[in-house]
Design an enzyme around this catalytic site. Structure first.
Site, PDB file in Angstrom:
ATOM      1  N   ASP A  53      38.639  44.583  41.389  1.00 50.90           N
ATOM      2  CA  ASP A  53      38.512  43.878  42.670  1.00 50.90           C
ATOM      3  C   ASP A  53      38.856  42.395  42.527  1.00 50.90           C
ATOM      4  OD1 ASP A  53      37.672  46.120  44.001  1.00 50.90           O
ATOM      5  OD2 ASP A  53      35.533  45.626  43.898  1.00 50.90           O
ATOM      6  N   TYR A 111      32.222  47.699  30.684  1.00 51.38           N
ATOM      7  CA  TYR A 111      32.197  46.527  31.557  1.00 51.38           C
ATOM      8  C   TYR A 111      31.088  45.589  31.101  1.00 51.38           C
ATOM      9  CZ  TYR A 111      35.218  48.557  35.199  1.00 51.38           C
ATOM     10  OH  TYR A 111      36.273  49.079  35.899  1.00 51.38           O
TER      11      TYR A 111
END
Lengths: 261, 261
Positions: A53, A111
């Site tokens: 994103d 992540y």
């Protein structure tokens, strides 16, 4: 034609996410522009392990593309970096089997989410860590993190804006690392749904700030409703840290995370 | 009218330096725009302790302006921050005597210069530290730094592009702080000439990398020629860290730096 796998690092603050879009600066757009210059072509497609994103950073994101050029592996990074803007860097390149696929062949991803907890966040950190000022109960978040580990249906903890039907994923390790002025949470999993890490983080922050008890997690998962979980934490705290294509490399990473806990 | 002194922090990477220019984004330009909105005026002037070059960062830079508004000191930061872009932040504000001047009243300034020495600099650091890869001889630079301390004519160690005639300045302390992956050099001085810190750094790097011996410094100063010194190090490693208006505050800072050596 040879298939090349490259690893890229990028500062997400100057991009509207990874995926190419008309009239917006994206990582894929810049990468394909550099590749098209190298190949003296109108355009040159590449395929990433996934999208990120707006504001999300890449640390070792894999991308594959096909090329007729006979450049040695070790020369590719410099060749591409000379054509790329300074917020994207190619870290390495290797020729892979023609059947290799950067998205379909992943066995796991890692992540990292960075949180600054000091009262004030300096302007220098504004694009590189989320800011949640105040005392956070690290032990409560560690307890909640344990409930997140394992194989679950993550419908509650991902965005409903997706065509993906199967929302069962496995989190191998969720590890909290304390820093001066804040903490990082590292998530290693089989795969991640749309905005899953940011919603996991929004939920952990609810626990850390004392709004919710750590054992709220099983009930949230059970509900299978996005509204049951916490808010979506901002994109700029998020780093796609690594993507694995072999079980050995993934297991070694999970082991390192377990030892750090 | 009241005279207000504010302290600002800014990420220099998005600015063409501090000083206002037509058709370029500058810190002063953004600050005066915010002040003019607050004062419902076409423009509203402010005066800084000095300028910074393109890419240079501000940590506690003082700026003064006059205002008829009766806002309490503690409310000014929030009021201005709500009108400023997110790469500038007002840290604090206080009413000062009408005769106070942010530039003329300084008794000393502190600059920090950050150097990354790892083979590769990540994209995340590209705007926040200079990159000089390789082993640096910290002790040699500490020795050279000692030669820089004191009162000297800094003609050799500043840019000739200036109208300033008197180039005698005093460096109270030049302190090297080692970091993982690099080091910082902190300079506390009575005042600094145009590009002086960047040229001091280019010269120290020459010593650290073994090109020049530490005792080259007295000869460089002696020459009173810009060409005698090292190159101008890049602006993005430089931080204007503090500016002092009382001898007590300056002395306390110099003492802290001496203790860190």
């Amino acid at each position: 034609m040879r298939r090349m796998l490259i690893r890229i690092e990028y500062d997400g603050s100057g991009f509207n996410g990874y995926q190419k879009q008309p009239n917006a600066r994206t990582v894929q757009g810049e990468l394909e522009r550099a590749l098209s210059v190298m190949h003296k072509a109108e355009s040159w497609p590449c395929t990433s392990s996934g999208r990120t994103d707006t504001g999300v950073h890449g640390v070792r994101q894999p991308v594959h593309f096909d090329s007729p050029l006979t450049i040695p592996d070790e020369r590719w990074p410099m060749a591409l970096n000379s054509l790329l803007p300074d917020d994207i860097q190619v870290l390495g390149a290797m020729e892979v089997d023609a059947s290799f696929h950067a998205r379909y062949d992943t066995v796991g991803k890692v992540y990292r989410y960075r949180v600054d907890t000091a009262k004030r966040q300096t302007v220098f950190r504004r694009s590189f860590a989320a800011h949640f000022p105040g005392n956070m109960d690290i032990e409560a978040m560690r307890e909640a993190a344990k409930h997140l580990e394992g194989t679950h249906d993550f419908t509650s903890l991902s965005s409903p804006k997706t065509d993906v039907k199967d929302k069962v994923r496995t989190l191998f390790a969720v590890s909290l690392e304390e820093r001066e002025d804040g903490f990082d949470v590292v998530f290693a999993g089989s795969g991640f749904l749309y905005q899953m890490v940011r919603i996991l983080m929004g939920t952990l922050i609810k626990v850390g700030s004392g709004d919710w008890p750590p054992d709220v997690i099983p009930a949230i998962i059970e509900k299978q409703e996005r509204q049951a979980a916490g808010p979506t934490a901002p994109g700029h705290g998020l780093y796609l840290e690594d993507v694995f294509y072999t079980k050995e490399a993934l297991d070694a990473c999970v082991k390192r995370l377990e030892e750090k806990k």
